[in-house]
Design an enzyme around this catalytic site. Structure first.
Site, PDB file in Angstrom:
ATOM      1  N   SER A 121       0.838  -1.195   0.000  1.00 30.31           N
ATOM      2  CA  SER A 121       0.000   0.000   0.000  1.00 30.31           C
ATOM      3  C   SER A 121       0.881   1.257   0.000  1.00 30.31           C
ATOM      4  CB  SER A 121      -0.965  -0.022   1.192  1.00 30.31           C
ATOM      5  OG  SER A 121      -2.094   0.793   0.914  1.00 30.31           O
ATOM      6  N   LYS A 173     -20.834  18.228   8.456  1.00 29.53           N
ATOM      7  CA  LYS A 173     -19.764  18.651   9.358  1.00 29.53           C
ATOM      8  C   LYS A 173     -19.359  17.551  10.335  1.00 29.53           C
ATOM      9  CE  LYS A 173     -16.761  21.539  10.845  1.00 29.53           C
ATOM     10  NZ  LYS A 173     -15.574  21.791  10.017  1.00 29.53           N
TER      11      LYS A 173
END
Length: 307
Positions: A121, A173
Site C-alpha cells: 500500500s 460537518k
C-alpha cells in the site's frame, strides 16, 4: 533503626531502589545501543558511498524521511540513495510527500528501493517513485488502494444511556461520527473521496513505474502480491536481498569497487518507547483513526482477516 522496626518496609524500599536503578542503567544501555545501530552519521569524503534510509512501520509522518533524503541528495559524497522499506503503508498525506521528495531526487541521484518483509500500500506507493525496486521472493507488496474505517459506538451508547449532542454548521460537518449511523449521502460522499484518492495512487504508480494507467488500475484491487508476482506484473524490477540491492545501487551510480554504506543520524529512543512499542504521535493517530474515518494507503492484515 528503621530497618529493625520495619524490616518488610525496608526490604520493599530497597528492592524498589534496586529496580529503579536497574531500569535507569538499562535505559542508557539500550538507548546507546540503538543509537550505534541506527545512528551512524554519514561523513564527507570517499567516492563509493551509498546512503541508506530506513522506512519502518506504519507511516504517520514524512518529516524525518524527507529530511534524510534531502541531506543525502545535497551531500556530494553520497553517490546514490537506497531506501530500505519495511512498512504496510499509512496515512495518505505523508506517503504522497515522501513520493514527491523521491521524484525530486531521481533526476539528481539514483534512488533504489529494497523491500523487506512487507512494502505494501503506502509502502509500495513510496517505492514506485524510485529508479528501481528489488524485493525478496516472499515479500508482501502491492495492496494498491485506499481504506477508510472507524468504530461506531452508537449501540454501546444506547445501552449505557449516553446521548451525544452535536451542533454543526452544515449537513456533513460531523460526517463519520462514531456516535450515530452514517447516512446514505455521507457514505456516497466518502466512497467518492476514497475512489478519487485511489485514482491518485494509480496515477502515481503509473508515472513512477512508467506503466500504462490501465495496467496499474487492473492490478489495483487491493490485493497483495509476493515479490515474484510483483516482478511478473512489472511492479518491481529484480529479486534479491538488501546486499544485492546495495550492489545494484552502486552499479547504477557508477561506483567502482566495494560500496560503502552510510546511515543518517537518528534520534535516540527512550526505554519507555521500546517497552510500549509506540510513540505519542502513533498513539494519538491510532486513537483518532478509531474515532473518526481517515483515508489511508494501508495494508491492514486485521481488516483483511475480518472480511
Amino acid at each position: 533503626m528503621f530497618s529493625r522496626r520495619h524490616p518488610f518496609l525496608f526490604f520493599l524500599l530497597l528492592m524498589c531502589t534496586i529496580c529503579a536503578s536497574a531500569l535507569i542503567i538499562l535505559s542508557l544501555i539500550v538507548t546507546t545501543g540503538i543509537q550505534k545501530i541506527q545512528g551512524t552519521s554519514f561523513h564527507a569524503g570517499g567516492d563509493n558511498q551509498v546512503g541508506i534510509i530506513e522506512i519502518t512501520g506504519i507511516i504517520y509522518s514524512s518529516d524525518d524521511v524527507i529530511r534524510e533524503i534531502k541531506e543525502f541528495r545535497e551531500n556530494d559524497s553520497i553517490k546514490a540513495i537506497l531506501l530500505r522499506i519495511n512498512s504496510p503503508g499509512g496515512a495518505v498525506g505523508p506517503a504522497q510527500e515522501i513520493y514527491r521528495e523521491i521524484r525530486k531526487t531521481v533526476g539528481k541521484k539514483k534512488v533504489v528501493v529494497s523491500m523487506g518483509t512487507v512494502a505494501a500500500s503506502g509502502g509500495y506507493y513510496i517505492a514506485s517513485a524510485a529508479d528501481g525496486i528489488m524485493a525478496n521472493p516472499g515479500t508482501i507488496t502491492g495492496s494498491i488502494g485506499v481504506i477508510m474505517s472507524y468504530t461506531n459506538y452508537k449501540q454501546l451508547f444506547d445501552k449505557i444511556g449516553l446521548t451525544p449532542v452535536v451542533i454543526k454548521s452544515g449537513e456533513f460537518k460531523d460526517m463519520g461520527s462514531p456516535t450515530r449511523k452514517m447516512t446514505e449521502a455521507e457514505e456516497n460522499l466518502l466512497q467518492d473521496f476514497v475512489d478519487k484518492t485511489k485514482k491518485q495512487f494509480v496515477e502515481a504508480v503509473a508515472a513512477g513505474r512508467k506503466m500504462p494507467v490501465d495496467k496499474v488500475s487492473a492490478l489495483a484491487d487491493g490485493r497483495i502480491y509476493t515479490g515474484e508476482e510483483a516482478k511478473d506484473n512489472g511492479l518491481i524490477d529484480r529479486i534479491g536481498n538488501l546486499e544485492d540491492a546495495i550492489d545494484w545501487t552502486g552499479e547504477l551510480a557508477g561506483i567502482k569497487g566495494e560500496v560503502s554504506v552510510v546511515y543518517p543520524t537518528k534520534e535516540r529512543f527512550s526505554l519507555l518507547d521500546i517497552l510500549l512499542g509506540t510513540s505519542e504521535e502513533s498513539f494519538f493517530h491510532n486513537l483518532s483513526q478509531r474515532l473518526m474515518p481517515q483515508a489511508a494507503y494501508l495494508f491492514d492484515a486485521r481488516e483483511e482477516a475480518s472480511n
